[in-house]
Design a protein around this motif. Sequence first.
Motif, mmCIF file in Angstrom:
data_model
loop_
_atom_site.group_PDB
_atom_site.id
_atom_site.type_symbol
_atom_site.label_atom_id
_atom_site.label_comp_id
_atom_site.label_asym_id
_atom_site.label_seq_id
_atom_site.Cartn_x
_atom_site.Cartn_y
_atom_site.Cartn_z
ATOM 1 N N ASP A 137 -2.965 10.065 19.160
ATOM 2 C CA ASP A 137 -3.398 9.659 20.501
ATOM 3 C C ASP A 137 -3.505 8.143 20.639
ATOM 4 N N ARG A 138 -3.345 7.422 19.528
ATOM 5 C CA ARG A 138 -3.489 5.965 19.558
ATOM 6 C C ARG A 138 -2.183 5.306 19.994
ATOM 7 N N ASP A 139 -2.288 4.028 20.306
ATOM 8 C CA ASP A 139 -1.117 3.218 20.632
ATOM 9 C C ASP A 139 -0.465 2.804 19.313
ATOM 10 N N LEU A 140 0.640 3.440 18.963
ATOM 11 C CA LEU A 140 1.265 3.221 17.659
ATOM 12 C C LEU A 140 2.494 2.318 17.804
ATOM 13 N N PRO A 141 2.563 1.228 17.039
ATOM 14 C CA PRO A 141 3.689 0.291 17.154
ATOM 15 C C PRO A 141 5.021 0.952 16.796
ATOM 16 N N GLU A 142 6.052 0.589 17.540
ATOM 17 C CA GLU A 142 7.382 1.177 17.322
ATOM 18 C C GLU A 142 7.951 0.827 15.950
ATOM 19 N N GLU A 152 -5.246 -4.502 14.306
ATOM 20 C CA GLU A 152 -6.217 -4.682 15.389
ATOM 21 C C GLU A 152 -7.343 -5.616 14.953
ATOM 22 N N LEU A 153 -7.872 -5.389 13.767
ATOM 23 C CA LEU A 153 -8.975 -6.206 13.269
ATOM 24 C C LEU A 153 -8.525 -7.629 12.944
ATOM 25 N N ALA A 154 -7.332 -7.759 12.358
ATOM 26 C CA ALA A 154 -6.832 -9.091 12.000
ATOM 27 C C ALA A 154 -6.567 -9.934 13.247
ATOM 28 N N SER A 198 0.813 -1.212 0.000
ATOM 29 C CA SER A 198 0.000 0.000 0.000
ATOM 30 C C SER A 198 0.850 1.267 0.000
ATOM 31 N N ALA A 199 0.251 2.346 -0.465
ATOM 32 C CA ALA A 199 0.880 3.658 -0.297
ATOM 33 C C ALA A 199 0.799 4.081 1.165
ATOM 34 N N ARG A 200 -0.310 3.703 1.807
ATOM 35 C CA ARG A 200 -0.451 4.010 3.234
ATOM 36 C C ARG A 200 0.454 3.094 4.050
ATOM 37 N N ASN A 201 0.764 3.555 5.253
ATOM 38 C CA ASN A 201 1.591 2.740 6.137
ATOM 39 C C ASN A 201 0.900 2.627 7.499
ATOM 40 N N THR A 202 1.240 3.488 8.429
ATOM 41 C CA THR A 202 0.687 3.388 9.781
ATOM 42 C C THR A 202 -0.828 3.547 9.803
ATOM 43 N N THR A 203 -1.351 4.489 9.034
ATOM 44 C CA THR A 203 -2.795 4.742 9.075
ATOM 45 C C THR A 203 -3.603 3.568 8.539
ATOM 46 N N LEU A 204 -2.956 2.676 7.804
ATOM 47 C CA LEU A 204 -3.615 1.432 7.389
ATOM 48 C C LEU A 204 -3.307 0.301 8.357
ATOM 49 N N HIS A 205 -2.021 0.107 8.649
ATOM 50 C CA HIS A 205 -1.621 -1.110 9.353
ATOM 51 C C HIS A 205 -2.049 -1.134 10.819
ATOM 52 N N ARG A 244 9.759 6.076 18.463
ATOM 53 C CA ARG A 244 9.511 7.105 19.471
ATOM 54 C C ARG A 244 10.061 8.483 19.072
ATOM 55 N N PRO A 245 11.310 8.596 18.561
ATOM 56 C CA PRO A 245 11.802 9.940 18.193
ATOM 57 C C PRO A 245 10.951 10.609 17.111
ATOM 58 N N HIS A 246 10.438 9.822 16.178
ATOM 59 C CA HIS A 246 9.603 10.377 15.118
ATOM 60 C C HIS A 246 8.287 10.900 15.693
ATOM 61 N N ARG A 247 7.739 10.129 16.616
ATOM 62 C CA ARG A 247 6.478 10.546 17.232
ATOM 63 C C ARG A 247 6.672 11.813 18.059
#
Length: 326
Positions: free
Chosen positions: A166-171, A85-87, A73-80, A176-179
């Motif tokens: 605000d979500r729990d985003l996988p490292e 979570e659903l998978a 996908s072109a998307r990354n975090t906003t998709l995965h 962390r530095p990017h966030r």
Amino acid sequence: MVEQYNTSFNLEAEHYLSAKKLEEARRSGVKLIGADYDGTLYDKKEPPYDDHLRVIRLVDEVSRADVDFAIISARNTTLHVPFRELASAYSQEAGRPLTLWTSGGNGMNLSRVTFSAEGQKVEPIFTNFITPDQAELIVFIFDQMFHELGIEPDARNVAFFKAFLDRDLPEDLVPRPHRQLVERYGGRYFAEAVKVTTVLPTSKEQQAECIGYLRQRLEGFGFNIGWGGIAFADVSRRMLDANGKPIDGKVLVLETILARSNFAREQVTTFGDAPNGNDMGLLGFPKSFTNAQSFNKNGLESPPFMLKIKDSPVGTIHEAIRYLTS
């Protein structure tokens, strides 16, 4: 060089040949499905294909037919993040593991992910990593752009990124530095391991002006500027081969999977909706199919092959994949 033609002038022949090629692919056997996501497997504006769970069920069906599935996908975090979570929930409810290949940022990373009762197991294969210093530079250029052009990003999309932070985003997706870098900008920017995104203005004219600005100032640093005509621009590191030529990330993903799995190119079938856009490399494999109905290619016998739309463009892809693996 073969003169290109536009497929829209040859629809009947394209659709006939596509059905024939799909049947040939089915008979010869498929070991890997490689597919784009938005507009191919999923479309938020096309119910019922606006549901990630429908894609997960399709992946599960394919996996149970002993065929690997790669989402590129072109998307990354906003998709995965929502997909994982659903998978996870789906796998636990089904009582069986689910494994697939996932890639984001148009091939800027690749992981093999398994969902099971024990949770998620993410095996990173490669990441075209943006360092924190590079992310700082990109965000600095973003800030300069808005100041110098005297424009503001689309407020609705800024709110989307702000809420997402605000979500729990996988490292593995958002280090962390990017966030920490982008949290202070209130959703204007979003930095991930493989790309940094800015929200653009609502106006198409202003969006194009921003893209020109970013290309002029960032391409010299070895970055690609991705823009799909919407109010987001993605900046990622350019990938080059040993001869200094640009590498198509989606092609690299598939070739990496083929090499690791010992599959031949003839055993992969690919699907995408942008044959003259960011799916060009993905749809250059011998057994490639698209739901696009007007695009340029080298000739009737050249991939990608145009599927005849039935109920919907995305539904047509789902049906073709099920046919291949049934």
